[in-house]
Design an enzyme around this catalytic site. Sequence first.
Site, PDB file in Angstrom:
ATOM      1  N   ASN A 146     -76.038 -30.125  44.952  1.00 22.69           N
ATOM      2  CA  ASN A 146     -74.949 -30.418  44.027  1.00 22.69           C
ATOM      3  C   ASN A 146     -74.340 -31.758  44.406  1.00 22.69           C
ATOM      4  OD1 ASN A 146     -71.869 -30.474  43.532  1.00 22.69           O
ATOM      5  ND2 ASN A 146     -72.545 -28.845  42.161  1.00 22.69           N
ATOM      6  N   TYR A 147     -74.218 -32.666  43.426  1.00 21.87           N
ATOM      7  CA  TYR A 147     -73.538 -33.948  43.648  1.00 21.87           C
ATOM      8  C   TYR A 147     -72.620 -34.214  42.463  1.00 21.87           C
ATOM      9  CZ  TYR A 147     -76.689 -34.469  47.515  1.00 21.87           C
ATOM     10  OH  TYR A 147     -77.349 -34.243  48.692  1.00 21.87           O
ATOM     11  N   ARG A 148     -71.372 -34.585  42.736  1.00 19.63           N
ATOM     12  CA  ARG A 148     -70.347 -34.603  41.694  1.00 19.63           C
ATOM     13  C   ARG A 148     -69.322 -35.726  41.927  1.00 19.63           C
ATOM     14  NH1 ARG A 148     -70.243 -30.786  45.376  1.00 19.63           N
ATOM     15  NH2 ARG A 148     -68.372 -30.569  46.665  1.00 19.63           N
ATOM     16  N   HIS A 166     -80.759 -25.402  47.202  1.00 16.71           N
ATOM     17  CA  HIS A 166     -79.610 -25.675  46.338  1.00 16.71           C
ATOM     18  C   HIS A 166     -79.121 -27.089  46.608  1.00 16.71           C
ATOM     19  CE1 HIS A 166     -75.139 -26.114  46.618  1.00 16.71           C
ATOM     20  NE2 HIS A 166     -75.282 -25.959  45.320  1.00 16.71           N
ATOM     21  N   SER A 185     -76.293 -30.241  39.481  1.00 14.27           N
ATOM     22  CA  SER A 185     -76.407 -29.158  40.444  1.00 14.27           C
ATOM     23  C   SER A 185     -77.625 -28.313  40.134  1.00 14.27           C
ATOM     24  CB  SER A 185     -75.149 -28.291  40.425  1.00 14.27           C
ATOM     25  OG  SER A 185     -75.150 -27.390  41.505  1.00 14.27           O
ATOM     26  N   GLY A 191     -62.147 -13.787  30.366  1.00 16.65           N
ATOM     27  CA  GLY A 191     -62.838 -14.609  29.386  1.00 16.65           C
ATOM     28  C   GLY A 191     -63.936 -15.483  29.949  1.00 16.65           C
ATOM     29  N   SER A 192     -64.171 -15.430  31.264  1.00 15.37           N
ATOM     30  CA  SER A 192     -65.234 -16.250  31.844  1.00 15.37           C
ATOM     31  C   SER A 192     -66.600 -15.783  31.349  1.00 15.37           C
ATOM     32  CB  SER A 192     -65.200 -16.163  33.370  1.00 15.37           C
ATOM     33  OG  SER A 192     -64.026 -16.737  33.880  1.00 15.37           O
ATOM     34  N   ARG A 193     -67.529 -16.695  31.247  1.00 12.22           N
ATOM     35  CA  ARG A 193     -68.883 -16.358  30.807  1.00 12.22           C
ATOM     36  C   ARG A 193     -69.699 -15.932  32.018  1.00 12.22           C
ATOM     37  NH1 ARG A 193     -74.020 -18.479  29.575  1.00 12.22           N
ATOM     38  NH2 ARG A 193     -74.853 -17.575  27.641  1.00 12.22           N
TER      39      ARG A 193
END
EC number: 1.3.3.3
Length: 443
Positions: free
Chosen positions: A249-251, A247, A233, A400-402
């Site tokens: 994104n391939y997943r 932008h 991505s 807790g996410s960054r």
Amino acid sequence: MALRLGRLGSDPWWRAVLGDYAQLRAASPRCASARVCQLPGTAGPQPRRGLGYGPWARGGSGLGTRLAATLAGLAGLAAAAFGHVQRAEMVPKSSGARSPSPGRREEDGDELARRCSTFMSSPVTELRELRRRPEDMKTKMELMIMETQAQVCRALAQVDGVADFTVDRWERKEGGGGITCVLQDGRVFEKAGVSISVVHGNLSEEAANQMRGRGKTLKTKDSKLPFTAMGVSSVIHPKNPYAPTMHFNYRYFEVEEADGNTHWWFGGGCDLTPTYLNQEDAVHFHRTLKEACDQHGPDIYPKFKKWCDDYFFIVHRGERRGIGGIFFDDLDSPSKEEAFRFVKTCAEAVVPSYVPIVKKHCDDSYTPRDKLWQQLRRGRYVEFNLLYDRGTKFGLFTPGSRIESILMSLPLTARWEYMHSPPENSKEAEILEVLRHPKDWVH
């Protein structure tokens, strides 16, 4: 090849894991390995300057928070991966991938090593494991996303000519890891990130229940469901107001049941967000994506183009984030091999669809008024990502996410002005008309 759209939908799960548009730098004590990358295939002194600073280049403190971010990322995948409202499917659907010829290997050892030598970093999966399963989709997809990352980074660095990509390789304690490449404050690009991630582990019971609620029957073993998720991505913000943001994104995602049955699907897309409308650029971008889609069926591009227009809609503004492109999710037909070939074709279209546009405009002259309008449009980009993007929202509200990873898709600078409205019939008003009423760019 015909294409059918059913119920299911968007792709929050991947951005929840990768920090929206694959910008996650998940963390364990082993993941603080940022370095300035000399692009594959180059040697000797380079005229570009390395960027070995910023949050991507620091290790040390905050590792506990980073580990929590990794866990939050997995929770994001679990909670968001299965909340789709739409689904992509190329039909007719076959029973699965084609069987490889006896004794056939996609890559011999030397060829695999050669391919890997061109990557920004070594693959997340060990080479011996990749060699052991050359026909497995996980191997094919990982090599493809690694190649895509290297190709895009190489092309962007060549255009910029000054800044290098900082390469941050990270590992995930529960399984897998990724490589995040960032070019920041260069000559051409204000901020460009290209990231890959390959993670695996067990889905939580919550995730399994959400997946069942989507119509999938899953058989667990000891309350566990092994999963694998991987993708590439990127988000690219140029400095010049006449060079658009892009932008992509391939997943790929798969879940294995206790009886060995595997549920799998692909997702992704590519979209363009210009500050000022350039008809020639819009036609080039969409035509390149259409040509890629048309290799796999004449009905694919128009459906995925509309899906993109619908997804990137800023409801409270009544306008799209950009001029669209393609967007799809839950693609699981007609076979795993054909779906992969489609995704690979789309990934290969990223550089030719975008880089010529940036080269064309990166040195255009512009006024303070042009730069002001760019900053206002960047504000809209921020609004969509923070208010509507499901993966970003989930990450921000997950303890807790960054945060650095989640917000990395945002531009370095943006602006909001009270009640700003461009003059009628101005070039600023021209782009707004297209954002409010999407156009067909290829007919």
